[in-house]
Write a protein that holds these residues in place. Sequence first.
Motif, PDB file in Angstrom:
ATOM      1  N   SER A  97       0.849  -1.184   0.000  1.00 30.51           N
ATOM      2  CA  SER A  97       0.000   0.000   0.000  1.00 30.51           C
ATOM      3  C   SER A  97       0.887   1.237   0.000  1.00 30.51           C
ATOM      4  O   SER A  97       2.112   1.141   0.149  1.00 30.51           O
ATOM      5  CB  SER A  97      -0.929   0.008   1.224  1.00 30.51           C
ATOM      6  N   GLY A  98       0.274   2.404  -0.165  1.00 31.58           N
ATOM      7  CA  GLY A  98       1.039   3.636  -0.206  1.00 31.58           C
ATOM      8  C   GLY A  98       1.666   3.860  -1.566  1.00 31.58           C
ATOM      9  O   GLY A  98       1.325   3.191  -2.553  1.00 31.58           O
ATOM     10  N   THR A  99       2.608   4.798  -1.631  1.00 32.24           N
ATOM     11  CA  THR A  99       3.236   5.161  -2.903  1.00 32.24           C
ATOM     12  C   THR A  99       4.752   4.983  -2.875  1.00 32.24           C
ATOM     13  O   THR A  99       5.423   5.311  -3.849  1.00 32.24           O
ATOM     14  CB  THR A  99       2.906   6.616  -3.268  1.00 32.24           C
ATOM     15  N   GLY A 100       5.311   4.479  -1.786  1.00 29.34           N
ATOM     16  CA  GLY A 100       6.750   4.249  -1.733  1.00 29.34           C
ATOM     17  C   GLY A 100       7.127   2.925  -2.365  1.00 29.34           C
ATOM     18  O   GLY A 100       6.325   2.281  -3.057  1.00 29.34           O
ATOM     19  N   ALA A 101       8.350   2.509  -2.136  1.00 23.03           N
ATOM     20  CA  ALA A 101       8.805   1.220  -2.654  1.00 23.03           C
ATOM     21  C   ALA A 101       8.005   0.094  -2.000  1.00 23.03           C
ATOM     22  O   ALA A 101       7.615   0.175  -0.839  1.00 23.03           O
ATOM     23  CB  ALA A 101      10.293   1.036  -2.392  1.00 23.03           C
ATOM     24  N   CYS A 102       7.742  -0.953  -2.771  1.00 17.04           N
ATOM     25  CA  CYS A 102       7.010  -2.127  -2.286  1.00 17.04           C
ATOM     26  C   CYS A 102       8.028  -3.250  -2.076  1.00 17.04           C
ATOM     27  O   CYS A 102       8.714  -3.658  -3.021  1.00 17.04           O
ATOM     28  CB  CYS A 102       5.956  -2.535  -3.311  1.00 17.04           C
ATOM     29  N   ALA A 114      -0.299  -1.940  -9.301  1.00  8.73           N
ATOM     30  CA  ALA A 114       0.240  -0.577  -9.314  1.00  8.73           C
ATOM     31  C   ALA A 114      -0.704   0.290 -10.153  1.00  8.73           C
ATOM     32  O   ALA A 114      -0.917   0.011 -11.337  1.00  8.73           O
ATOM     33  CB  ALA A 114       1.644  -0.548  -9.900  1.00  8.73           C
ATOM     34  N   ASP A 115      -1.268   1.332  -9.541  1.00  8.75           N
ATOM     35  CA  ASP A 115      -2.253   2.177 -10.217  1.00  8.75           C
ATOM     36  C   ASP A 115      -1.637   3.528 -10.591  1.00  8.75           C
ATOM     37  O   ASP A 115      -1.099   4.241  -9.733  1.00  8.75           O
ATOM     38  CB  ASP A 115      -3.464   2.422  -9.317  1.00  8.75           C
ATOM     39  N   PHE A 116      -1.754   3.859 -11.876  1.00 12.10           N
ATOM     40  CA  PHE A 116      -1.274   5.138 -12.388  1.00 12.10           C
ATOM     41  C   PHE A 116      -2.435   5.874 -13.064  1.00 12.10           C
ATOM     42  O   PHE A 116      -3.405   5.254 -13.505  1.00 12.10           O
ATOM     43  CB  PHE A 116      -0.174   4.932 -13.438  1.00 12.10           C
ATOM     44  N   ALA A 117      -2.318   7.188 -13.143  1.00 11.57           N
ATOM     45  CA  ALA A 117      -3.314   7.976 -13.879  1.00 11.57           C
ATOM     46  C   ALA A 117      -2.593   9.121 -14.579  1.00 11.57           C
ATOM     47  O   ALA A 117      -1.602   9.667 -14.074  1.00 11.57           O
ATOM     48  CB  ALA A 117      -4.396   8.526 -12.947  1.00 11.57           C
ATOM     49  N   SER A 118      -3.097   9.482 -15.752  1.00 10.33           N
ATOM     50  CA  SER A 118      -2.558  10.654 -16.432  1.00 10.33           C
ATOM     51  C   SER A 118      -2.948  11.902 -15.667  1.00 10.33           C
ATOM     52  O   SER A 118      -3.983  11.949 -15.000  1.00 10.33           O
ATOM     53  CB  SER A 118      -3.091  10.729 -17.866  1.00 10.33           C
TER      54      SER A 118
END
Length: 216
Positions: A97-102, A114-118
């Motif tokens: 969870s979160g946005t750091g290293a997994c 892994a979720d990305f958005a423009s």
Amino acid sequence: SSRSRSKGRPSGWTGACSGTGTCRFTLTNENWLTATFVQTNLPFHIRVVGPGTVTMSPSRPPCTGECSPSFAPGTVVTLAATPLDGATFLGWGGECSGTGACVLTVRSTSGVTADFASQPTIITFTPNAPGTLRVGVPITWSAGVTGGVLPVHYQFTRDDNGTAVLVQDFGTNPAYTWVPTAADIGTHRLQLAVRSAGSAAAGEDFAITEVFTVAP
């Protein structure tokens, strides 16, 4: 007697038995038996949603879309998410969870998303009555965007005769309406900043009007 060379999937019997099935034999003074095993790697499931890539250590090819690199059980894997230009990383799902290293230890059910958005891009920013503005006559500027995490937020700042004034802070309203007064006679510009929902950026895209005039 029996000798096991390593743990993992059975590679086969030698000596009193052969093959990989159950070994049965009649015990005599001359019996010997070797069981040979080879290590079995496990797939590590990665799903990439949106414009970005996932890299990993120990090194494997970067992942886009869906991939299942394999590792020995118990391997500690570090994943890093990299958004493409004009995109943002929203965060991990699954076992991170979160946005750091997994960082995960590989086991039979290992997997992450892994979720990305423009980022939002302004495609329209127009008034409903272009031209010279008149005192007491309302005018509305409306914005249209593409991309971003919904709902996109909009902020309007007006430059009144060289002085910047925040007139509508970040919110989901994509339009700004102004009714000039006599004190507003002169030159102005209007700036729009947009950002994705949940973002704290000053703005992920900007647009600014040409100079316009308010007349009596």
